[in-house]
Design an enzyme around this catalytic site. Structure first.
Site, PDB file in Angstrom:
ATOM      1  N   PRO A  28       1.065  -1.309   0.106  1.00 43.13           N
ATOM      2  CA  PRO A  28      -0.273  -0.325  -0.279  1.00 43.13           C
ATOM      3  C   PRO A  28       0.743   1.357  -0.455  1.00 43.13           C
ATOM      4  O   PRO A  28       1.669   0.955   0.478  1.00 43.13           O
ATOM      5  CB  PRO A  28      -1.268   0.460   0.742  1.00 43.13           C
ATOM      6  CG  PRO A  28       0.406  -1.262   2.350  1.00 43.13           C
ATOM      7  CD  PRO A  28       1.113  -2.091   1.607  1.00 43.13           C
ATOM      8  N   ASP A  29       0.311   2.159  -0.874  1.00 43.35           N
ATOM      9  CA  ASP A  29       0.981   3.656  -0.647  1.00 43.35           C
ATOM     10  C   ASP A  29       0.494   4.417   0.870  1.00 43.35           C
ATOM     11  O   ASP A  29      -0.616   4.858   0.725  1.00 43.35           O
ATOM     12  CB  ASP A  29       0.885   4.327  -1.788  1.00 43.35           C
ATOM     13  CG  ASP A  29       1.131   5.906  -1.877  1.00 43.35           C
ATOM     14  OD1 ASP A  29       1.586   6.163  -0.881  1.00 43.35           O
ATOM     15  OD2 ASP A  29       0.618   5.778  -3.383  1.00 43.35           O
ATOM     16  N   PHE A  30       1.931   4.737   1.313  1.00 41.87           N
ATOM     17  CA  PHE A  30       1.635   5.558   3.066  1.00 41.87           C
ATOM     18  C   PHE A  30       0.748   6.339   2.247  1.00 41.87           C
ATOM     19  O   PHE A  30       0.151   6.903   3.583  1.00 41.87           O
ATOM     20  CB  PHE A  30       2.848   5.763   2.773  1.00 41.87           C
ATOM     21  CG  PHE A  30       3.935   4.993   3.575  1.00 41.87           C
ATOM     22  CD1 PHE A  30       4.876   6.262   4.410  1.00 41.87           C
ATOM     23  CD2 PHE A  30       3.799   4.176   3.776  1.00 41.87           C
ATOM     24  CE1 PHE A  30       5.571   5.249   6.251  1.00 41.87           C
ATOM     25  CE2 PHE A  30       4.585   3.183   4.548  1.00 41.87           C
ATOM     26  CZ  PHE A  30       5.712   3.758   5.139  1.00 41.87           C
ATOM     27  N   ARG A  31       0.470   7.327   1.458  1.00 41.35           N
ATOM     28  CA  ARG A  31       0.136   8.337   1.596  1.00 41.35           C
ATOM     29  C   ARG A  31      -1.442   8.757   0.728  1.00 41.35           C
ATOM     30  O   ARG A  31      -2.216   9.524   0.030  1.00 41.35           O
ATOM     31  CB  ARG A  31       1.021   9.474   0.933  1.00 41.35           C
ATOM     32  CG  ARG A  31       1.741   9.788   1.901  1.00 41.35           C
ATOM     33  CD  ARG A  31       2.913  10.523   1.254  1.00 41.35           C
ATOM     34  NE  ARG A  31       4.636  10.821   2.644  1.00 41.35           N
ATOM     35  CZ  ARG A  31       5.416   9.605   2.052  1.00 41.35           C
ATOM     36  NH1 ARG A  31       4.971   8.863   1.427  1.00 41.35           N
ATOM     37  NH2 ARG A  31       5.952   9.918   2.973  1.00 41.35           N
ATOM     38  N   ASN A  99      11.296   4.451  -1.719  1.00 43.40           N
ATOM     39  CA  ASN A  99      10.848   2.600  -1.007  1.00 43.40           C
ATOM     40  C   ASN A  99      11.745   1.512  -0.382  1.00 43.40           C
ATOM     41  O   ASN A  99      12.876   2.119  -0.174  1.00 43.40           O
ATOM     42  CB  ASN A  99      10.120   1.853  -2.421  1.00 43.40           C
ATOM     43  CG  ASN A  99       9.140   2.930  -3.146  1.00 43.40           C
ATOM     44  OD1 ASN A  99       8.771   3.569  -2.576  1.00 43.40           O
ATOM     45  ND2 ASN A  99       9.067   2.176  -4.321  1.00 43.40           N
ATOM     46  N   ASP A 101      11.090  -0.932   0.249  1.00 45.10           N
ATOM     47  CA  ASP A 101      11.165  -2.598   1.189  1.00 45.10           C
ATOM     48  C   ASP A 101      11.642  -3.851   0.304  1.00 45.10           C
ATOM     49  O   ASP A 101      11.707  -5.124   0.008  1.00 45.10           O
ATOM     50  CB  ASP A 101       9.503  -2.865   0.030  1.00 45.10           C
ATOM     51  CG  ASP A 101       9.592  -1.923  -1.717  1.00 45.10           C
ATOM     52  OD1 ASP A 101      10.589  -2.297  -2.255  1.00 45.10           O
ATOM     53  OD2 ASP A 101       8.452  -1.629  -2.134  1.00 45.10           O
ATOM     54  N   HIS A 116      16.276   6.016   1.682  1.00 45.68           N
ATOM     55  CA  HIS A 116      14.774   6.007   2.681  1.00 45.68           C
ATOM     56  C   HIS A 116      15.555   4.822   3.964  1.00 45.68           C
ATOM     57  O   HIS A 116      14.278   4.271   5.004  1.00 45.68           O
ATOM     58  CB  HIS A 116      13.409   5.665   2.846  1.00 45.68           C
ATOM     59  CG  HIS A 116      12.765   7.033   2.430  1.00 45.68           C
ATOM     60  ND1 HIS A 116      11.546   7.971   1.663  1.00 45.68           N
ATOM     61  CD2 HIS A 116      13.491   8.422   2.667  1.00 45.68           C
ATOM     62  CE1 HIS A 116      11.311   8.348   2.062  1.00 45.68           C
ATOM     63  NE2 HIS A 116      12.694   9.947   1.714  1.00 45.68           N
TER      64      HIS A 116
END
Ligand SMILES: [Zn+2]
Length: 235
Positions: A28-31, A99, A101, A116
């Site tokens: 899922p996209d955080f925002r 990302n 991940d 990040h």
């Protein structure tokens, strides 16, 4: 010009990507509207994922972190695969991602700069010993090192600085690139918007479902899912 023509004519491509690159892998996209930011927790995700919260409420941090940020059984999608192929052919020099991940590396990308950090790497805050993601996922409570120290994910939390080396490498690759492909990011979040200003090459391409503040600067804007777009390329 089409994306295919731009890619065929370039051997110094740099990719700059965000959450949208992984949404087609089911992360899922955080925002996004359905993303983390709208889910029910005692604190907003920006608070939980901050350095202060990690230090003060480590156990609660890890509850959220294990639940929402460690995503199991995900696979790279067509976007990750296409970028890895472009690198292998010598056309793409770097993937710069927001990302955490690790999917670019899983797809085969060798030069992925993770602005990040990554959930796949974790370190003891006292002795620096490395722990993999399974160590974090399979434990409950606060994960501890064999030395007794607290293990912290190698993820840049709110209030924390990005890694200097990753920043300078990213700036160098972008400033030397002939083609910059920006994908799956709205470019509204620091430091994304700032990075792309170092680009002085020929073709800036933006692939994102929604419009971005940099659309006017771009030679080509494609408002479609990035996996579908890159998956159609002949590489
Ligand atoms: Zn330790």
């Amino acid at each position: 010009m089409t994306l295919q023509e731009i890619i065929d004519g370039s051997d110094n491509i740099v990719f700059f990507g965000g959450a949208g690159v992984s949404t087609e892998s089911g992360i899922p996209d955080f925002r996004s509207v359905d993303g983390l930011y709208n889910q029910k927790y005692d604190y907003p995700p920006e608070t939980i994922l901050s350095h202060t919260f990690f230090i003060d409420k480590t156990e609660e941090f890890y509850k959220f972190y294990r639940d929402k940020l460690i995503v199991k059984n995900v696979q790279p999608n067509k976007a990750h695969t296409a970028l890895a192929k472009l690198e292998k052919k010598g056309k793409l020099k770097a993937v710069i991602t927001q990302n955490i991940d690790g999917l670019h590396q899983l797809a085969g990308s060798k030069n992925a700069l993770e602005l990040h950090g990554s959930t796949l790497r974790n370190y003891c805050m006292d002795c620096g010993k490395f722990y993999d993601v399974d160590y974090i996922a399979s434990n409950t409570g606060v994960p501890k090192c064999e030395c007794g120290g607290i293990v912290k994910p190698d993820v840049v939390l709110y209030e924390e600085m990005l890694n200097d080396d990753t920043i300078s490498k990213s700036v160098k690759f972008i400033s030397e690139a002939d083609t910059l492909i920006i994908g799956g990011t709205s470019l509204n979040v620091y430091p994304a918007a700032g990075f792309i200003n170092y680009f002085g090459g020929r073709y800036m391409v933006i692939i994102n479902k929604a419009s971005t503040p940099a659309d006017k600067q771009a030679k080509l804007v494609i408002n479609e899912p990035i996996g579908e777009v890159l998956g159609k390329l002949k590489i």
